[in-house]
Design a protein around this motif. Structure first.
Motif, PDB file in Angstrom:
ATOM      1  N   ASP A 180     114.350  43.034 -24.239  1.00  0.00           N
ATOM      2  CA  ASP A 180     115.012  43.109 -22.933  1.00  0.00           C
ATOM      3  C   ASP A 180     116.097  44.184 -22.872  1.00  0.00           C
ATOM      4  OD1 ASP A 180     113.541  41.112 -21.613  1.00  0.00           O
ATOM      5  OD2 ASP A 180     114.718  39.544 -22.583  1.00  0.00           O
ATOM      6  N   THR A 191     112.861  47.172 -18.493  1.00  0.00           N
ATOM      7  CA  THR A 191     112.803  46.746 -19.886  1.00  0.00           C
ATOM      8  C   THR A 191     111.348  46.760 -20.330  1.00  0.00           C
ATOM      9  OG1 THR A 191     112.434  44.360 -19.627  1.00  0.00           O
ATOM     10  CG2 THR A 191     114.714  45.148 -19.441  1.00  0.00           C
ATOM     11  N   GLN A 193     110.026  44.541 -22.309  1.00  0.00           N
ATOM     12  CA  GLN A 193     109.521  43.169 -22.253  1.00  0.00           C
ATOM     13  C   GLN A 193     108.958  42.856 -20.873  1.00  0.00           C
ATOM     14  OE1 GLN A 193     109.130  40.960 -24.564  1.00  0.00           O
ATOM     15  NE2 GLN A 193     108.829  39.035 -23.457  1.00  0.00           N
ATOM     16  N   ALA A 194     109.685  43.252 -19.836  1.00  0.00           N
ATOM     17  CA  ALA A 194     109.243  42.967 -18.479  1.00  0.00           C
ATOM     18  C   ALA A 194     107.985  43.752 -18.132  1.00  0.00           C
ATOM     19  CB  ALA A 194     110.361  43.301 -17.497  1.00  0.00           C
TER      20      ALA A 194
END
Length: 359
Positions: A180, A191, A193-194
């Motif tokens: 993140d 990010t 992760q997103a």
């Protein structure tokens, strides 16, 4: 970012961190996550990527193949690939796999590259994967494990099994390394992760990801030349930003990953996510720009599913639709480009084909 059909100006803004609170069901629902039909997930043929394009929304839809009618076909293993008396063995290429391990095994068996037990049986054959082993499908780590094992078995038999770096390898590496951590997306913050979740990241893959998988992915080449074919993952000219030779591009990509700077890796991922450079007016010239720089007579790529290149996707309203009808590679851009992503994630076909094509 990619602007879909029917979206207004508000959709053109780059998403901020709060836009990345992706619900847990993002890759469990279907057939079209967020109600986005596949045909509306990428620019139309006469549209271009906006200035500062960045993959802060889904680049292509995450489709649950379980919601599309499937007709199971038991592959009939072909006879092992005929071997030449001297010189290198025949050359095969594989399009995007995206975690569909069973489909990959079936396609390799159908071509006579592996036997009924899943072992390499193709002798001196040369096999190239064009990248994107994970995400969207159920078993990306299983795919990587298979490719790594076949690499050892093929080498022992006098052939080889090699792979290129795809944008989803960069995405998974970034999600694992940086999570993140905010990155400068070029027009806002994002990010890894997103972005990984938005583009089909599977929790089971992340849970099973080990150091040797990460090391293997980080060492993959981005560009290769084989028998006059320039092999790349993405149908983009962005490779030119990283060097004026194949060796320079591959060295630059590896050095970028070694420096482990989140913003640099994001920029690499962002550029490798671009697509359709060869599809529209001027596409043949775009291909020639790569061939003139790196050599070769044709570019072979994955990344953009053939149904999108052809403007043919499944109909959301048709009850009889079983997905796009892709039977083989797509040759286009004045015959200079060969597309190998058959659209396995949308119930298309996972392509494994010998070069030169029998067309």
């Amino acid at each position: 970012m990619t602007q879909g059909a029917g979206q207004g100006p508000e959709a053109e803004r780059t998403a901020t961190l709060r836009d990345f609170r992706v619900p847990a069901y993002v890759h469990e629902t279907g057939p079209y996550v967020g109600g986005v039909h596949p045909g509306n997930a990428v620019p139309a043929a006469d549209e271009a990527y906006p200035e500062g394009y960045t993959p802060t929304q889904r680049d292509l839809p995450v489709i649950n193949r379980g919601d599309t009618l499937q007709v199971p076909v038991e592959p009939v293993p072909a006879a092992p690939v005929p071997q030449p008396a001297t010189g290198p063995g025949p050359l095969y290429v594989v399009g995007d796999v995206h975690g569909y391990l069973d489909e990959l095994v079936a396609a390799l068996q159908e071509q006579g590259l592996i036997d009924a037990a899943g072992q390499w049986c193709a002798g001196t054959t040369r096999l190239w994967f064009l990248g994107d082993f994970t995400d969207r499908g159920p078993d990306g780590i299983g795919v990587i494990d298979l490719v790594m094992r076949l690499s050892a078995e093929a080498a022992a038999a006098g052939g080889y099994c090699k792979a290129l770096m795809g944008n989803h390898e960069l995405l998974l590496l970034g999600a694992k390394r940086f999570g993140d951590t905010p990155v400068n997306s070029g027009a806002g913050t994002a990010t890894f992760q997103a972005a990984w979740l938005l583009n089909g990241g599977q929790k089971t893959d992340m849970d099973r990801l080990q150091d040797h998988h990460l090391q293997w992915m980080a060492r993959l080449d981005a560009v290769e030349m084989v028998d006059g074919y320039l092999l790349v993952h993405s149908d983009t000219t962005a490779y030119l930003d990283y060097g004026d030779s194949i060796e320079a591009v591959n060295d630059t990509v590896r050095e970028t990953l070694t420096r482990n700077n989140a913003d640099e890796v994001w920029d690499l991922f962002r550029k490798f996510t671009k697509r359709f450079s060869f599809r529209d007016e001027g596409g043949a010239d775009a291909v020639r720009s790569l061939l003139d720089t790196y050599g070769g007579t044709r570019v072979v790529h994955g990344h953009s599913p053939i149904p999108y290149l052809l403007g043919e996707v499944g109909s959301e309203d048709s009850e009889e639709d079983t997905g796009p009808a892709v039977e083989g590679p797509h040759v286009y851009a004045d015959g200079l480009a060969i597309a190998m992503d058959g659209g396995v994630t949308m119930a298309g076909k996972l392509l494994v084909r010998q070069l030169p094509l029998d067309i």
